[in-house]
Motif scaffolding. Structure first.
Motif, PDB file in Angstrom:
ATOM      1  N   GLU A 171       0.814  -1.223   0.000  1.00 12.10           N
ATOM      2  CA  GLU A 171       0.000   0.000   0.000  1.00 12.10           C
ATOM      3  C   GLU A 171       0.842   1.266   0.000  1.00 12.10           C
ATOM      4  O   GLU A 171       0.327   2.368  -0.243  1.00 12.10           O
ATOM      5  N   GLU A 172       2.149   1.166   0.245  1.00 11.46           N
ATOM      6  CA  GLU A 172       3.036   2.332   0.203  1.00 11.46           C
ATOM      7  C   GLU A 172       3.439   2.699  -1.221  1.00 11.46           C
ATOM      8  O   GLU A 172       3.888   3.819  -1.460  1.00 11.46           O
ATOM      9  N   TYR A 173       3.302   1.769  -2.147  1.00  8.98           N
ATOM     10  CA  TYR A 173       3.694   2.036  -3.534  1.00  8.98           C
ATOM     11  C   TYR A 173       2.617   2.877  -4.208  1.00  8.98           C
ATOM     12  O   TYR A 173       1.459   2.473  -4.322  1.00  8.98           O
ATOM     13  N   TYR A 174       2.992   4.061  -4.652  1.00  9.43           N
ATOM     14  CA  TYR A 174       2.017   5.036  -5.151  1.00  9.43           C
ATOM     15  C   TYR A 174       1.165   4.492  -6.296  1.00  9.43           C
ATOM     16  O   TYR A 174      -0.034   4.765  -6.365  1.00  9.43           O
ATOM     17  N   TYR A 175       1.742   3.729  -7.204  1.00 10.44           N
ATOM     18  CA  TYR A 175       1.025   3.287  -8.396  1.00 10.44           C
ATOM     19  C   TYR A 175       0.257   1.975  -8.195  1.00 10.44           C
ATOM     20  O   TYR A 175      -0.277   1.421  -9.148  1.00 10.44           O
ATOM     21  N   SER A 176       0.180   1.500  -6.987  1.00 12.05           N
ATOM     22  CA  SER A 176      -0.523   0.249  -6.698  1.00 12.05           C
ATOM     23  C   SER A 176      -2.009   0.502  -6.479  1.00 12.05           C
ATOM     24  O   SER A 176      -2.412   1.563  -5.988  1.00 12.05           O
ATOM     25  N   SER A 177      -2.827  -0.490  -6.811  1.00 10.72           N
ATOM     26  CA  SER A 177      -4.264  -0.398  -6.551  1.00 10.72           C
ATOM     27  C   SER A 177      -4.619  -0.910  -5.156  1.00 10.72           C
ATOM     28  O   SER A 177      -5.786  -0.908  -4.782  1.00 10.72           O
ATOM     29  N   VAL A 178      -3.640  -1.326  -4.379  1.00 11.94           N
ATOM     30  CA  VAL A 178      -3.900  -1.861  -3.040  1.00 11.94           C
ATOM     31  C   VAL A 178      -4.638  -0.840  -2.182  1.00 11.94           C
ATOM     32  O   VAL A 178      -5.600  -1.171  -1.488  1.00 11.94           O
ATOM     33  N   ARG A 179      -4.231   0.396  -2.252  1.00 15.19           N
ATOM     34  CA  ARG A 179      -4.867   1.447  -1.452  1.00 15.19           C
ATOM     35  C   ARG A 179      -6.361   1.543  -1.790  1.00 15.19           C
ATOM     36  O   ARG A 179      -7.207   1.701  -0.918  1.00 15.19           O
ATOM     37  N   TYR A 180      -6.691   1.397  -3.062  1.00 14.23           N
ATOM     38  CA  TYR A 180      -8.096   1.430  -3.473  1.00 14.23           C
ATOM     39  C   TYR A 180      -8.861   0.237  -2.896  1.00 14.23           C
ATOM     40  O   TYR A 180      -9.961   0.384  -2.382  1.00 14.23           O
ATOM     41  N   TYR A 181      -8.268  -0.941  -2.969  1.00 13.11           N
ATOM     42  CA  TYR A 181      -8.936  -2.133  -2.455  1.00 13.11           C
ATOM     43  C   TYR A 181      -9.147  -2.050  -0.945  1.00 13.11           C
ATOM     44  O   TYR A 181     -10.122  -2.583  -0.426  1.00 13.11           O
ATOM     45  N   GLU A 182      -8.270  -1.383  -0.239  1.00 17.40           N
ATOM     46  CA  GLU A 182      -8.385  -1.288   1.216  1.00 17.40           C
ATOM     47  C   GLU A 182      -9.250  -0.121   1.678  1.00 17.40           C
ATOM     48  O   GLU A 182      -9.930  -0.216   2.682  1.00 17.40           O
TER      49      GLU A 182
ATOM     50  N   GLU B 294     -11.003   2.196  -0.740  1.00 19.66           N
ATOM     51  CA  GLU B 294     -11.905   2.652  -1.810  1.00 19.66           C
ATOM     52  C   GLU B 294     -11.615   4.097  -2.232  1.00 19.66           C
ATOM     53  O   GLU B 294     -12.441   4.739  -2.860  1.00 19.66           O
ATOM     54  N   ILE B 295     -10.443   4.604  -1.896  1.00 19.45           N
ATOM     55  CA  ILE B 295     -10.016   5.916  -2.357  1.00 19.45           C
ATOM     56  C   ILE B 295      -9.318   5.730  -3.703  1.00 19.45           C
ATOM     57  O   ILE B 295      -8.324   5.023  -3.796  1.00 19.45           O
ATOM     58  N   ASP B 296      -9.868   6.365  -4.735  1.00 12.23           N
ATOM     59  CA  ASP B 296      -9.348   6.221  -6.089  1.00 12.23           C
ATOM     60  C   ASP B 296      -8.469   7.425  -6.420  1.00 12.23           C
ATOM     61  O   ASP B 296      -8.959   8.469  -6.850  1.00 12.23           O
ATOM     62  N   ASP B 297      -7.162   7.280  -6.199  1.00 18.43           N
ATOM     63  CA  ASP B 297      -6.222   8.374  -6.458  1.00 18.43           C
ATOM     64  C   ASP B 297      -6.087   8.702  -7.936  1.00 18.43           C
ATOM     65  O   ASP B 297      -5.613   9.774  -8.292  1.00 18.43           O
ATOM     66  N   PHE B 298      -6.488   7.805  -8.801  1.00 19.00           N
ATOM     67  CA  PHE B 298      -6.264   7.974 -10.231  1.00 19.00           C
ATOM     68  C   PHE B 298      -7.522   8.308 -11.014  1.00 19.00           C
ATOM     69  O   PHE B 298      -7.451   8.734 -12.157  1.00 19.00           O
ATOM     70  N   GLY B 299      -8.692   8.076 -10.450  1.00 16.26           N
ATOM     71  CA  GLY B 299      -9.935   8.437 -11.112  1.00 16.26           C
ATOM     72  C   GLY B 299     -10.436   7.436 -12.147  1.00 16.26           C
ATOM     73  O   GLY B 299     -11.328   7.746 -12.898  1.00 16.26           O
ATOM     74  N   PHE B 300      -9.861   6.243 -12.183  1.00 14.58           N
ATOM     75  CA  PHE B 300     -10.347   5.275 -13.158  1.00 14.58           C
ATOM     76  C   PHE B 300     -10.568   3.874 -12.570  1.00 14.58           C
ATOM     77  O   PHE B 300     -11.033   2.981 -13.264  1.00 14.58           O
TER      78      PHE B 300
END
Length: 66
Positions: A41-52, A54-60
């Protein structure tokens, strides 16, 4: 008859939830194994943060695993 696209021998069928989760975990831990971060979850380009969170940093990212 010729194939329209090139056959990819590296593709893996996701024939069960167990296989899907294994591949998802492998992808999420690649940056950790490469030494780019300590946790996925520390890796900026990972989708892990979204899965944990539900914050979508990328908008897609619009899906959630049921």
């Amino acid at each position: 008859m010729d194939q329209f696209w090139e056959r990819n021998s590296l593709s893996i069928d996701l024939y069960s939830e167990e296989v899907y989760l294994q591949k998802e975990t492998y992808i999420h831990y690649n940056p950790v194994e490469a030494g780019l971060c300590k946790y996925p979850e520390e890796y900026y380009y990972s989708s892990v943060r979204y899965y944990e969170t539900e914050i979508d940093d990328f908008g897609f990212l619009t899906h959630w695993r049921e």
